[in-house]
Design an enzyme around this catalytic site. Structure first.
Site, PDB file in Angstrom:
ATOM      1  N   TYR A  24      43.490  47.643  39.971  1.00  9.14           N
ATOM      2  CA  TYR A  24      44.524  47.567  40.415  1.00  9.14           C
ATOM      3  C   TYR A  24      44.442  47.725  41.842  1.00  9.14           C
ATOM      4  O   TYR A  24      45.369  47.892  43.150  1.00  9.14           O
ATOM      5  CB  TYR A  24      46.041  47.938  40.060  1.00  9.14           C
ATOM      6  N   HIS A 101      50.846  39.298  39.127  1.00 11.22           N
ATOM      7  CA  HIS A 101      50.957  40.148  38.158  1.00 11.22           C
ATOM      8  C   HIS A 101      49.181  40.464  39.371  1.00 11.22           C
ATOM      9  O   HIS A 101      48.460  39.881  40.148  1.00 11.22           O
ATOM     10  CB  HIS A 101      50.228  39.758  36.797  1.00 11.22           C
TER      11      HIS A 101
END
Length: 155
Positions: A24, A101
């Site tokens: 991430y 996302h």
């Protein structure tokens, strides 16, 4: 008055920057929200952000947006693969939304490949890291501007 965007982040996204940075990245959710507000403001739009780890709270926030926002950007996190309730809330408010996302969910575990939102989203942004938020906000704002000019826009 300018257009209004609601940015929603689901479970565990409050840990952006510290949770699995190899997946991430290192940018925090606070940074993402601040940058997103600045981008929206540069287009004359207002962006409000909301994050919750709780499905019901996300449903409540979406319902509260009815008639008050012009577009929604949502990163549903793990609820992408499980939440009919959030899907139904998004459909009930009649506000176009972008599904976002940070990671490429299609390159991860097979159970992450299914989304309850993709078939109803005006657009889907996947795997661009936190840069995807910039793309989403820019897209929504440009589409607002195109609609004001009378052009057909996706959102």
């Amino acid at each position: 008055m300018g257009k209004s965007i609601l940015l929603i982040n689901g479970p565990n996204l409050n840990l952006l920057g510290t949770r699995e940075p190899h997946v991430y990245g290192h940018t925090t959710l606070s940074d993402v929200e601040s940058n997103s507000r600045e981008i929206a403001a540069s287009h004359g739009a207002v962006l409000e952000s909301f994050q919750s780890n709780h499905e019901g709270a996300i449903v409540d926030r979406i319902q509260a947006a009815r008639g008050k926002v012009d577009g929604i950007i949502i990163n549903p996190g793990a609820y992408t693969h499980t939440s009919v309730a959030i899907r139904d809330a998004l459909l009930s408010v009649d506000v176009p939304f972008i599904e976002l996302h940070v990671s490429n969910v299609h390159a991860r575990e097979p159970w992450r490949h299914h989304s309850y939102f993709s078939d109803k989203a005006a657009g889907i942004i996947v795997g661009l890291g936190v840069y995807g938020y910039k793309v989403a906000v820019e897209h929504v704002c440009v589409n607002f501007e195109e609609k004001e000019k009378g052009a057909k826009a996706a959102l």
